[in-house]
Structures are given as C-alpha cells and as structure tokens.
Motif scaffolding. Sequence first.
Motif, PDB file in Angstrom:
ATOM      1  N   ARG A   5       0.884  -1.425  -0.357  1.00 50.53           N
ATOM      2  CA  ARG A   5       0.110  -0.185   0.060  1.00 50.53           C
ATOM      3  C   ARG A   5       0.812   1.185   0.202  1.00 50.53           C
ATOM      4  N   ALA A   6       0.203   2.616  -0.660  1.00 51.20           N
ATOM      5  CA  ALA A   6       1.484   3.677  -0.971  1.00 51.20           C
ATOM      6  C   ALA A   6      -0.368   5.010  -0.538  1.00 51.20           C
ATOM      7  N   SER A   7       0.371   5.323   0.738  1.00 48.72           N
ATOM      8  CA  SER A   7      -0.652   6.605   0.580  1.00 48.72           C
ATOM      9  C   SER A   7       0.107   8.154   1.089  1.00 48.72           C
ATOM     10  N   PRO A   8       0.317   8.841  -0.310  1.00 44.94           N
ATOM     11  CA  PRO A   8       1.005   9.697   0.267  1.00 44.94           C
ATOM     12  C   PRO A   8       0.063  10.439   0.510  1.00 44.94           C
ATOM     13  N   GLN A   9       0.490  12.144   1.013  1.00 42.48           N
ATOM     14  CA  GLN A   9      -0.470  12.967   1.629  1.00 42.48           C
ATOM     15  C   GLN A   9      -0.088  14.011   1.402  1.00 42.48           C
ATOM     16  N   LEU A  10      -0.899  14.946   1.696  1.00 38.73           N
ATOM     17  CA  LEU A  10      -0.360  16.776   1.162  1.00 38.73           C
ATOM     18  C   LEU A  10      -1.436  17.669   1.401  1.00 38.73           C
ATOM     19  N   TYR A  11      -1.031  18.303   2.995  1.00 35.39           N
ATOM     20  CA  TYR A  11      -1.882  19.085   3.599  1.00 35.39           C
ATOM     21  C   TYR A  11      -0.935  20.649   3.369  1.00 35.39           C
ATOM     22  N   GLU A  22      -5.255  13.091   0.129  1.00 37.51           N
ATOM     23  CA  GLU A  22      -4.618  11.968   0.445  1.00 37.51           C
ATOM     24  C   GLU A  22      -5.066  10.957  -0.552  1.00 37.51           C
ATOM     25  N   TYR A  23      -3.897  10.279  -1.513  1.00 41.08           N
ATOM     26  CA  TYR A  23      -4.022   9.279  -2.211  1.00 41.08           C
ATOM     27  C   TYR A  23      -3.660   8.052  -2.219  1.00 41.08           C
ATOM     28  N   VAL A  24      -4.378   6.979  -2.129  1.00 40.40           N
ATOM     29  CA  VAL A  24      -3.930   5.642  -1.355  1.00 40.40           C
ATOM     30  C   VAL A  24      -4.684   4.234  -2.601  1.00 40.40           C
ATOM     31  N   ARG A  42      -7.913   1.829  -5.413  1.00 38.39           N
ATOM     32  CA  ARG A  42      -7.829   2.940  -5.734  1.00 38.39           C
ATOM     33  C   ARG A  42      -8.669   3.966  -4.777  1.00 38.39           C
ATOM     34  N   TRP A  44      -9.263   8.140  -3.037  1.00 39.18           N
ATOM     35  CA  TRP A  44      -8.388   9.806  -2.007  1.00 39.18           C
ATOM     36  C   TRP A  44      -9.446  10.861  -1.789  1.00 39.18           C
TER      37      TRP A  44
END
Length: 156
Positions: A5-11, A22-24, A42, A44
């Motif tokens: 699993r990959a889940s980058p996050q931006l805030y 977030e995107y997963v 997927r 988000w």
Amino acid sequence: GDRWRASPQLYWYIGPVGLLGEYVISSQRVQRAGAVADLQHRAWNVTGAFVLTLERETYQGVVPKHPVDFRHKSFGALELALRYSELRFDPAAFPVFADPTASVRSARELAAGLNWYVDDHVRFMRSFQRTTNVGGAATGDHQPENALLGRLQIKL
C-alpha cells in the motif's frame, strides 16, 4: 497473498484555512477457485477547513484563543470542514472475486462538519455524510447512504 500500500498525503495550513489531500493505492494478490489476480484498489480525498473564529488551523487541530468560560462570554473555537472522497475497486475483481450484485464497484462521499473546540483538550464534532455507490445491487446501484455523526474527542 502478497500486498502493498502507498498513501502519500499533502497538507497546507495558513491562518484559519486548512487543506488536506490523500491518495491511496492498495494492491493485493487474491485467489479463488483456481483463479489468481493482483488487484489494485484506489482511493483519494480532499478536505478543506476554515476556523470561523479565526484561530490558526494546524495539522494537530485548533487551539482556541479563548477557551469556553461562560462567565466571561468565551465560547471556544468553531471550525467548518468539507470533504470529498472517492473509492474505486479494481474492475478485475468482478465477477470472479466479488459479486457485482452485492459489492459496489466504486463509491463517492461528500461530507460537511462543524467542530467546536471547547479548549485545547476537548472537541465536539458533528458531521453529515452522503455516499453514493456504483453497483452493489441486483438491479443496479446500491442505494445512497446518509449518516449524521457526532463525536466527542478528549486529548490527554
């Protein structure tokens, strides 16, 4: 089977405004009745928040400038939040690994919430969420779901 699993996050927070995205992507090897597949699902979401009482928005939450004190007419901080989310299941999951008449293929959610920060340790949250689905019913799409939620959070 194997999974990852990959889940980058931006805030981003500036003053009373906050944005979070977030995107997963989730992958898992599955097996059923001799069939094997690596499925990738997927999801988000994007959330926006605004502190109505103009306190600073942060990733950790809001700290009221004036905690609740009714004798001195201090009422804490109020925050309005909106969120949009999507979830999409791998089309290869259907119909071998999931029944399309019982399992949704995708879902979309729109939510709005009002948070009351009593002080820097106590928060009351109220939200309304509406989720629409694609698939998941014998006659087409599963019925939309509505939820009214309340929550009390205490930080120790």
